[in-house]
Design a protein around this motif. Structure first.
Motif, PDB file in Angstrom:
ATOM      1  N   ALA A  49      70.913  80.047  37.078  1.00  0.00           N
ATOM      2  CA  ALA A  49      69.664  79.636  37.731  1.00  0.00           C
ATOM      3  C   ALA A  49      69.953  78.694  38.911  1.00  0.00           C
ATOM      4  CB  ALA A  49      68.750  78.964  36.715  1.00  0.00           C
ATOM      5  N   GLN A  50      70.896  77.769  38.705  1.00  0.00           N
ATOM      6  CA  GLN A  50      71.282  76.847  39.785  1.00  0.00           C
ATOM      7  C   GLN A  50      71.870  77.612  40.961  1.00  0.00           C
ATOM      8  OE1 GLN A  50      70.726  73.700  40.011  1.00  0.00           O
ATOM      9  NE2 GLN A  50      70.153  73.108  37.926  1.00  0.00           N
ATOM     10  N   ALA A  51      72.720  78.627  40.664  1.00  0.00           N
ATOM     11  CA  ALA A  51      73.299  79.434  41.740  1.00  0.00           C
ATOM     12  C   ALA A  51      72.209  80.209  42.467  1.00  0.00           C
ATOM     13  CB  ALA A  51      74.335  80.404  41.154  1.00  0.00           C
ATOM     14  N   GLY A  52      71.212  80.698  41.724  1.00  0.00           N
ATOM     15  CA  GLY A  52      70.124  81.468  42.335  1.00  0.00           C
ATOM     16  C   GLY A  52      69.286  80.622  43.276  1.00  0.00           C
ATOM     17  N   ILE A  53      68.908  79.405  42.854  1.00  0.00           N
ATOM     18  CA  ILE A  53      68.078  78.550  43.724  1.00  0.00           C
ATOM     19  C   ILE A  53      68.865  78.098  44.942  1.00  0.00           C
ATOM     20  CG2 ILE A  53      68.600  76.352  42.569  1.00  0.00           C
ATOM     21  CD1 ILE A  53      65.188  77.523  43.932  1.00  0.00           C
ATOM     22  N   SER A  54      70.171  77.897  44.779  1.00  0.00           N
ATOM     23  CA  SER A  54      70.997  77.516  45.935  1.00  0.00           C
ATOM     24  C   SER A  54      71.046  78.655  46.940  1.00  0.00           C
ATOM     25  CB  SER A  54      72.415  77.161  45.484  1.00  0.00           C
ATOM     26  OG  SER A  54      72.404  76.020  44.669  1.00  0.00           O
ATOM     27  N   TYR A  55      71.156  79.882  46.427  1.00  0.00           N
ATOM     28  CA  TYR A  55      71.167  81.028  47.344  1.00  0.00           C
ATOM     29  C   TYR A  55      69.829  81.125  48.098  1.00  0.00           C
ATOM     30  CZ  TYR A  55      70.618  85.808  48.949  1.00  0.00           C
ATOM     31  OH  TYR A  55      70.348  86.904  49.718  1.00  0.00           O
TER      32      TYR A  55
END
Length: 775
Positions: A639-645
């Motif tokens: 989820a953290q990687a998704g929001i950063s993207y």
């Protein structure tokens, strides 16, 4: 030497020589010999006795007789039964046979007399005669010491006799010499020759008798030893019987008989015999006796060189595998390949196969079918929860209650050295302070090492190279890498609904009908009822619960038939609820309409695939980021990687720069009480967040799976078969999967892919093009 010639009747002796000074008797039966004795009795009772060279000749001629004989005086003649005459004579002096004057009625011999007092004798010095006397006496004493059968009277005569010639005559006719030896003495005319001949014979006899006594002593020692051992054994046997321990010896004898029958190498047999000898000397009341007995029995029960003959019929093996199992094509194909290689190479080396898959998918039962197809003995060893290394390698004999490990016990129960050994639940072995169980399995499951597997209890190398090992596991994640490296992995994946229906019709229903005492005509299942049973009453990758539900129906039907309420029961979709109650499972169907911030993801579980609906809400706030729904660390990081993207591409989607500081984002995955984790929900959460942030709707008939990176790349994942099945059951039309998983999708059966659109995505942009509703 002066010579005198006289004429005397002669008798030819057979196997006998008479010496001068010797009194002896002999029996005669030949007419010529009897007439010669009669002629001698008429005259001066003198007769010439000469020995035959060959005792078997009946009518001896001149050449059949020795040259030297003895002139004897007939003392007595006695007529015996059967025309036999016994004659007693005394030898007087030597005589040489010159010729026979007559041979008709009796032998009349011309005999030359010897002058016993020769010049040589007269020339012998008294010292020489004394030396001869002493040598003869010493030799006679040696002979007596070796023989031990000479009278004291004779020994006294030998000591007192001072004349050499007389002493030699006494010795010659008192010793038990063979007639040929006496003939040699008789032929020695002068004193020196007689001495040399007699001494040579005496010394030779002493040597022969000494050797004979030595041999007899050795034989006697051996016989005495055997006799002693026999007596001791009998005494020990009697003592054991008195103590009530008489069974130990009989057990040892029984063990020795078993060793003779045992098919094993010489080294193994010698070790067992050594242990049996030790067992003999242990009192049966001793605790050590029980340990030794158990060890011997274990060694005797092991199939050292005993093997069963494999069935090499490939067609028969294929038929059995197809009859027993529906599907499982990879497993069947691998087993048939193994059998083909075995038939071509004629080698006993077996592969080590590990069947990996969810519970209830037939891993254990297919191992049993393989054993049946190959005509191998089947041994199942459950490794679930085993945490003691001694369970595999055995205990050392020094410990109380020691026993061999499970592998050796499996060989014992199989009775052959080439069974099929199933190592069930190999992923569930554990380790503690007693040792690493999985490390103990390394030697067992290594073709290079298991030819000489050493169990701590057996202590002898056992050949496991011909054992066909098949291991089962639900997951390879918990199997240590070195152990996993030694096995060939074959995946046994989840069954489709169609496969479950086939398995139920062809195997499970008939099995449960028979198990519950019904006949096939008394209970029937409609196809629709089987499909509803699979879909609504079971949720699993395998068919174990399905079999239980069928068994439940059979039991209730059996009661109805036994009580006479019904004669025949037919299970349909209408009465299925009557037998099993309300439906337990319903698949989460796709949403009826397209919505913002709601995306359906695909997940793998231990009981098959499932769909997860991910919800995202965006609300005014201070830029907080919330995750709920019992998420694991991996999903939180996704989820953290998704929001950063999403923040990195905000300009592309016209997202204001201060949006993330003025709004809170909340991600929730129902059901909240169920823990969830895994690396395949990254793209789903990213799509849901971007939909909620931009307000774009997501298609309700699209499901997706895959991991996301910070740059938006989609990484491959596993469990695609189960996930695809879950999407199909939920009514999904389009499934987005990582592009690198294309090879996995191609391996799926056409039945699974039917009515599904598979989209391959390398980046999140590829998924968004499909997922977002086009305006």
């Amino acid at each position: 030497m002066s010579r005198t010639v006289i004429h005397l009747p002669a008798v030819a002796l057979r196997g006998m020589t008479i010496l001068p000074g010797m009194v002896a008797h002999f029996d005669i039966s030949r007419d010529r010999s009897i007439h010669a004795i009669e002629e001698a009795m008429v005259g001066d009772q003198k007769i010439f006795l000469i020995t035959q060279q060959d005792a078997s000749v009946e009518e001896p001629a001149r050449d059949d007789l020795y040259q030297i004989g003895v002139i004897a005086e007939v003392k007595q003649v006695i007529k015996m039964p059967n025309e036999i005459v016994r004659v007693l004579v005394e030898g007087l002096e030597r005589g040489e046979l010159a010729s026979f004057l007559s041979q008709e009625k009796y032998l009349m011999a011309e005999v030359i007399l010897f002058d016993e007092k020769t010049a040589e004798e007269e020339e012998l010095m008294p010292e020489a005669k004394e030396a001869m006397l002493r040598c003869i006496r010493e030799t006679v004493l040696k002979y007596q010491k070796a023989n031990g059968h000479m009278s004291k009277e004779f020994l006294r005569q030998v000591e007192e006799q001072q004349d050499v010639g007389t002493l030699m005559q006494q010795v010659a006719y008192n010793l038990p010499l063979y007639y040929t030896q006496k003939q040699k003495i008789l032929e020695a005319v002068d004193l020196t020759s007689q001495y040399e001949t007699l001494m040579a014979i005496l010394l030779n006899e002493v040597e022969v008798i000494s050797l004979k006594n030595e041999f007899q002593a050795k034989v006697k020692e051996r016989v005495d030893k055997n006799q002693k051992e026999y007596l001791l054994r009998e005494q020990m046997k009697l003592i054991r019987e008195e103590l009530g321990e008489d069974n130990t010896q009989s057990d040892a004898e029984h063990f020795l008989e078993e060793v003779k029958k045992l098919k094993a190498d010489k080294t193994v047999k010698e070790r067992i015999k050594k242990e049996i000898e030790r067992f003999k000397n242990i009192a049966s009341s001793s605790s050590e006796s029980a340990v030794s007995r158990g060890y011997i029995e274990t060694l005797l029960e092991l199939p050292w060189n005993k093997a069963s003959k494999d069935n090499k019929d490939l067609a028969n093996a294929e038929k059995i595998l197809d009859e027993d199992h529906y599907g499982l094509e990879k497993v069947k194909e691998r087993m048939l390949e193994f059998l083909a290689v075995r038939n071509l190479t004629h080698k006993g080396e077996s592969p080590i196969i590990c069947l990996v898959g969810p519970p209830g998918t037939g891993k254990t039962s297919i191992a049993r079918s393989v054993a049946k197809a190959l005509n191998k003995k089947y041994v199942r060893i459950c490794l679930g929860g085993v945490r003691d290394e001694a369970e595999i390698r055995g205990h050392r004999k020094t410990y109380v209650g020691a026993m061999p490990g499970r592998i050796i016990n499996g060989l014992k129960s199989a009775g052959v050295k080439n069974p099929l050994m199933l190592l069930d639940e190999i992923d569930k072995v554990s380790s503690d302070y007693k040792g690493d169980t999985s490390s103990a399995l390394l030697e067992v499951l290594d073709n290079e090492q298991n030819s000489y597997f050493r169990d701590h209890y057996v202590e002898l190398p056992v050949d496991l190279s011909e054992v066909l090992f098949i291991a089962t596991a639900n997951s390879v994640q918990t199997i240590p890498r070195p152990l996993l490296d030694r096995m060939e992995l074959i995946e046994v994946s989840s069954y489709t609904e169609n496969e479950k229906a086939h398995i139920a019709k062809e195997h499970l229903i008939a099995k449960q009908i028979e198990k519950n005492g019904l006949k096939e005509s008394e209970l029937t299942f409609q196809n629709g009822a089987i499909e509803q049973l699979i879909r609504s009453y079971t949720r699993e990758a395998g068919v174990r619960n399905l079999e239980r539900k069928i068994g439940e129906i059979c039991r209730k039907a059996a009661r109805e038939i036994y009580e006479g309420k019904k004669k025949k029961v037919t299970i349909s979709t209408k009465n299925l609820e009557h037998y099993l109650g309300k439906e337990k499972y319903t698949f989460d169907k796709k949403n009826e309409k397209d919505e913002v911030g709601i995306v359906r993801g695909l997940a793998w579980t231990s009981v098959g695939g499932d769909t997860l609906e991910i919800e995202v809400n965006v609300m005014p706030g201070k830029g907080e980021f919330k995750l709920t729904g019992q998420l694991g660390d991996v999903m939180k990081e996704s989820a953290q990687a998704g929001i950063s993207y999403i923040r990195s591409v905000s300009e592309q989607y016209q997202i204001p720069d201060d949006f993330f500081t003025r709004h809170d984002i909340h991600i929730h995955i129902p059901e909240g009480a169920v823990p969830k984790d895994g690396p395949s929900a990254g793209v789903t959460m990213a799509t849901a967040m971007l939909s909620a942030i931009t307000g774009k709707k997501v298609r309700a008939d699209v499901a997706m799976t895959g991991e996301i990176t910070l740059r938006g790349r989609v990484l491959p994942i596993g469990g695609l078969k189960e996930k695809t099945l879950a999407a199909k059951n939920a009514g999904i039309r389009t499934v987005c999967v990582p592009g690198k998983n294309e090879k996995d999708i191609e391996e799926l059966s056409a039945e699974i892919k039917k009515d599904l659109e598979i989209v391959y995505a390398d980046t999140i942009e590829d998924i968004l093009k499909i997922a977002f509703v086009k305006e």
